[in-house]
Design a protein around this motif. Structure first.
Motif, PDB file in Angstrom:
ATOM      1  N   SER A  83       0.827  -1.200   0.000  1.00 50.45           N
ATOM      2  CA  SER A  83       0.000   0.000   0.000  1.00 50.45           C
ATOM      3  C   SER A  83       0.859   1.247   0.000  1.00 50.45           C
ATOM      4  CB  SER A  83      -0.902   0.009   1.240  1.00 50.45           C
ATOM      5  OG  SER A  83      -1.767  -1.090   1.237  1.00 50.45           O
ATOM      6  N   SER A  84       0.427   2.259  -0.763  1.00 53.22           N
ATOM      7  CA  SER A  84       1.099   3.551  -0.680  1.00 53.22           C
ATOM      8  C   SER A  84       0.758   4.171   0.661  1.00 53.22           C
ATOM      9  CB  SER A  84       0.603   4.465  -1.809  1.00 53.22           C
ATOM     10  OG  SER A  84       0.916   3.904  -3.062  1.00 53.22           O
ATOM     11  N   PRO A  85       1.774   4.668   1.387  1.00 54.44           N
ATOM     12  CA  PRO A  85       1.486   5.220   2.712  1.00 54.44           C
ATOM     13  C   PRO A  85       0.608   6.457   2.615  1.00 54.44           C
ATOM     14  CG  PRO A  85       3.754   5.693   2.053  1.00 54.44           C
ATOM     15  CD  PRO A  85       3.205   4.745   1.028  1.00 54.44           C
ATOM     16  N   ALA A  86      -0.393   6.526   3.487  1.00 50.66           N
ATOM     17  CA  ALA A  86      -1.237   7.715   3.546  1.00 50.66           C
ATOM     18  C   ALA A  86      -0.432   8.850   4.161  1.00 50.66           C
ATOM     19  CB  ALA A  86      -2.480   7.424   4.369  1.00 50.66           C
ATOM     20  N   PRO A  87      -0.685  10.094   3.730  1.00 53.53           N
ATOM     21  CA  PRO A  87       0.033  11.227   4.338  1.00 53.53           C
ATOM     22  C   PRO A  87      -0.195  11.257   5.839  1.00 53.53           C
ATOM     23  CG  PRO A  87      -1.220  11.905   2.383  1.00 53.53           C
ATOM     24  CD  PRO A  87      -1.640  10.506   2.693  1.00 53.53           C
ATOM     25  N   ALA A  88       0.840  11.626   6.576  1.00 49.88           N
ATOM     26  CA  ALA A  88       0.713  11.681   8.029  1.00 49.88           C
ATOM     27  C   ALA A  88      -0.299  12.757   8.404  1.00 49.88           C
ATOM     28  CB  ALA A  88       2.064  11.990   8.654  1.00 49.88           C
ATOM     29  N   PRO A  89      -1.273  12.412   9.232  1.00 51.63           N
ATOM     30  CA  PRO A  89      -2.258  13.418   9.647  1.00 51.63           C
ATOM     31  C   PRO A  89      -1.650  14.407  10.620  1.00 51.63           C
ATOM     32  CG  PRO A  89      -2.662  11.352  10.781  1.00 51.63           C
ATOM     33  CD  PRO A  89      -1.558  11.097   9.806  1.00 51.63           C
ATOM     34  N   THR A  90      -2.251  15.565  10.712  1.00 61.15           N
ATOM     35  CA  THR A  90      -1.838  16.567  11.680  1.00 61.15           C
ATOM     36  C   THR A  90      -2.926  16.680  12.744  1.00 61.15           C
ATOM     37  OG1 THR A  90      -1.010  18.826  11.936  1.00 61.15           O
ATOM     38  CG2 THR A  90      -2.849  18.485  10.404  1.00 61.15           C
ATOM     39  N   ARG A 131      -8.252   3.860   6.031  1.00 58.62           N
ATOM     40  CA  ARG A 131      -8.593   3.177   4.782  1.00 58.62           C
ATOM     41  C   ARG A 131      -7.393   2.396   4.247  1.00 58.62           C
ATOM     42  NH1 ARG A 131     -10.164   7.283   2.369  1.00 58.62           N
ATOM     43  NH2 ARG A 131     -12.434   7.032   2.443  1.00 58.62           N
ATOM     44  N   ALA A 132      -6.203   2.990   4.337  1.00 56.14           N
ATOM     45  CA  ALA A 132      -5.006   2.338   3.815  1.00 56.14           C
ATOM     46  C   ALA A 132      -4.667   1.071   4.599  1.00 56.14           C
ATOM     47  CB  ALA A 132      -3.828   3.314   3.838  1.00 56.14           C
ATOM     48  N   GLY A 135      -0.848   0.724  11.224  1.00 56.51           N
ATOM     49  CA  GLY A 135       0.019   1.324  10.226  1.00 56.51           C
ATOM     50  C   GLY A 135       1.120   2.161  10.832  1.00 56.51           C
ATOM     51  N   PRO A 136       2.094   2.582  10.030  1.00 56.25           N
ATOM     52  CA  PRO A 136       3.213   3.380  10.539  1.00 56.25           C
ATOM     53  C   PRO A 136       2.785   4.736  11.083  1.00 56.25           C
ATOM     54  CG  PRO A 136       3.224   3.299   8.135  1.00 56.25           C
ATOM     55  CD  PRO A 136       2.207   2.303   8.593  1.00 56.25           C
ATOM     56  N   HIS A 137       1.612   5.198  10.683  1.00 45.97           N
ATOM     57  CA  HIS A 137       1.052   6.453  11.179  1.00 45.97           C
ATOM     58  C   HIS A 137       0.346   6.268  12.521  1.00 45.97           C
ATOM     59  CE1 HIS A 137      -2.021   4.176   9.237  1.00 45.97           C
ATOM     60  NE2 HIS A 137      -1.554   4.494   8.041  1.00 45.97           N
ATOM     61  N   GLY A 138       0.228   5.010  12.984  1.00 48.58           N
ATOM     62  CA  GLY A 138      -0.379   4.738  14.274  1.00 48.58           C
ATOM     63  C   GLY A 138      -1.822   4.310  14.228  1.00 48.58           C
ATOM     64  N   TYR A 139      -2.467   4.365  13.055  1.00 44.38           N
ATOM     65  CA  TYR A 139      -3.887   4.036  12.951  1.00 44.38           C
ATOM     66  C   TYR A 139      -4.097   2.554  12.640  1.00 44.38           C
ATOM     67  CZ  TYR A 139      -4.946   8.926  13.384  1.00 44.38           C
ATOM     68  OH  TYR A 139      -5.049  10.201  13.885  1.00 44.38           O
ATOM     69  N   TYR A 140      -5.175   2.014  13.187  1.00 53.82           N
ATOM     70  CA  TYR A 140      -5.473   0.592  13.071  1.00 53.82           C
ATOM     71  C   TYR A 140      -6.485   0.301  11.964  1.00 53.82           C
ATOM     72  CZ  TYR A 140      -3.288  -0.646  17.555  1.00 53.82           C
ATOM     73  OH  TYR A 140      -2.403  -0.879  18.568  1.00 53.82           O
ATOM     74  N   GLY A 141      -6.420  -0.924  11.466  1.00 55.95           N
ATOM     75  CA  GLY A 141      -7.516  -1.505  10.713  1.00 55.95           C
ATOM     76  C   GLY A 141      -8.189  -2.552  11.594  1.00 55.95           C
ATOM     77  N   ASP A 142      -9.342  -3.045  11.170  1.00 57.42           N
ATOM     78  CA  ASP A 142     -10.034  -4.092  11.929  1.00 57.42           C
ATOM     79  C   ASP A 142     -10.975  -4.825  10.986  1.00 57.42           C
ATOM     80  OD1 ASP A 142     -10.436  -5.579  14.187  1.00 57.42           O
ATOM     81  OD2 ASP A 142     -11.363  -3.984  15.360  1.00 57.42           O
ATOM     82  N   LEU A 143     -10.704  -6.101  10.773  1.00 51.17           N
ATOM     83  CA  LEU A 143     -11.433  -6.891   9.778  1.00 51.17           C
ATOM     84  C   LEU A 143     -11.580  -8.318  10.273  1.00 51.17           C
ATOM     85  CD1 LEU A 143     -12.492  -7.340   6.800  1.00 51.17           C
ATOM     86  CD2 LEU A 143     -10.107  -7.875   6.212  1.00 51.17           C
TER      87      LEU A 143
END
Length: 394
Positions: free
Chosen positions: A3-10, A155-156, A246-254
């Protein structure tokens, strides 16, 4: 495919400015490390595993960088000021926070807001400085709704989870039967083997399984966080729950449930009940922002009950948990889809009805959705079939 990394959120600190005004407070202070999800939200700083201080005062967000992490802090922190160790006389994060308050002329007896889980030693330093400490849940409340950038991160990582699920499903679809025993290329198929297959895909995607990959088989599906190693047989439910970060700290759940060579009894009725229950939840979420979280759970549970299964947290079998929970920088965060609250636009929750019976197995289907003003967006598009099929997922 990685996956292309999503931009880091602010982080928009306007919520802290509003909280300070409403509470007539001079500043907000938090102390924590990179494993503290509130601190990660406030600072977007990914290291280290020792405490550091964050201060919001006079309209500015200030990070006290730990020793050896100044460059990283300046690169990652979206706030206004990074104090390097050379700029601070004290080493303890609580003392550093006091130095920052002094630098901004926050005097004794002024109110400083802190989260309830502020470390005890930090609270002692602040108390010793003479400020009036008061607790706030403003950070937890702000984290409940996600920005577009945060949703893109979710989403990523959910897409990565789907690719890992496709690997597990394909593995099951390719399994050979020796009586009831399932093998793959001559090796006995077990829950641990399936877990390794999922985790290998997740690692290749650049996301961290974080020991969250659950594979239950048969009666162990009723253990919602099963980590053991058991063989897989034909006719048994195989419950696969993937929650990578993810590397940005956000989770998926499936979560999906499969049965190789299903006989058409309990597991098919349970799977149909769970599908219909998830659809009932989606029908309620179609109302969009303002829908009551508790109503989503009530309608989901009612659909499960209509198929003859027990419901309730005290039940021994059937639907024994909430319909879903918030997901973000924490795998489980507010709100719960049983809370007496209205869901706001930008709220991200799981929708995961399940049915369990230790004598039969367990079935759960889990998607990740974001509430919008006029409905919801499902961040998951993985099939819900009970019988495993080979999947090519991109």
């Amino acid at each position: 495919m990685v996956s292309s990394p999503a931009p880091a959120p602010t982080t928009d600190y306007a919520f802290l400015a509003a909280e300070l005004r409403e509470r007539d407070a001079a500043a907000f202070v938090h102390v924590g490390d990179r494993f503290d999800d509130d601190q990660r939200y406030l600072t977007r700083f990914s290291g280290p595993d020792r405490d550091y201080a964050y201060v919001y005062v006079d309209g500015e967000a200030v990070l006290c960088a730990p020793a050896l992490f100044e460059e990283q802090a300046r690169r990652e922190f979206p706030g206004d000021v990074v104090y390097a160790p050379a700029d601070l006389d004290a080493e303890a994060p609580g003392q550093q926070a006091v130095e920052v308050l002094d630098a901004y002329d926050v005097g004794a007896d002024e109110t400083v807001l802190v989260p309830q889980h502020l470390p005890h030693d930090a609270a002692l330093y602040l108390d010793g400085a003479g400020v009036d400490l008061a607790s706030t849940d403003a950070v937890a409340a702000a984290r409940t709704t996600k920005s577009d950038a945060e949703v893109d991160c979710l989403r990523a990582v959910q897409a990565s989870a789907q690719r890992a699920m496709a690997r597990v499903e394909t593995f099951l679809a390719e399994a050979e039967q020796d009586g009831t025993a399932l093998t793959h290329e001559g090796e006995r198929l077990t829950s641990e083997r399936l877990r390794r297959e999922a985790n290998a895909v997740l690692a290749g995607e650049g996301v961290d399984p974080a020991a969250n990959t659950v594979v239950g088989v048969g009666e162990t599906c009723a253990d919602l966080h099963f980590r053991g190693d058991v063989p897989v047989d034909a006719g048994e439910t195989v419950l696969v729950d993937l929650s990578p970060r993810g590397p940005h700290g956000y989770y998926g759940d499936l979560t999906r449930t499969f049965v190789v060579d299903a006989e058409g009894g309990w597991e098919r009725r349970a799977h149909l009940a769970v599908q219909r229950a998830q659809d009932a939840a989606f029908d309620e979420l179609d109302a969009g922002a303002g829908v009551a979280a508790s109503l989503v759970h009530t309608e989901t549970a009612a659909e499960v009950a209509a198929y003859g299964f027990d419901t309730g947290y005290d039940a021994d079998t059937g639907f024994t948990h909430e319909t879903g929970h918030g997901v973000g920088l924490s795998l489980h965060e507010s709100p719960s889809l049983s809370d007496d609250v209205e869901l706001a636009a930008g709220t991200v929750v799981t929708v995961e009805p399940g049915v369990y019976d230790p004598t039969e197995g367990g079935v759960r289907i889990e998607d990740l959705v974001v509430v919008t003003e006029d409905g919801f967006e499902n961040l998951t598009d993985y099939p819900r079939s009970l019988v495993p099929e080979p999947r090519e997922w991109v």
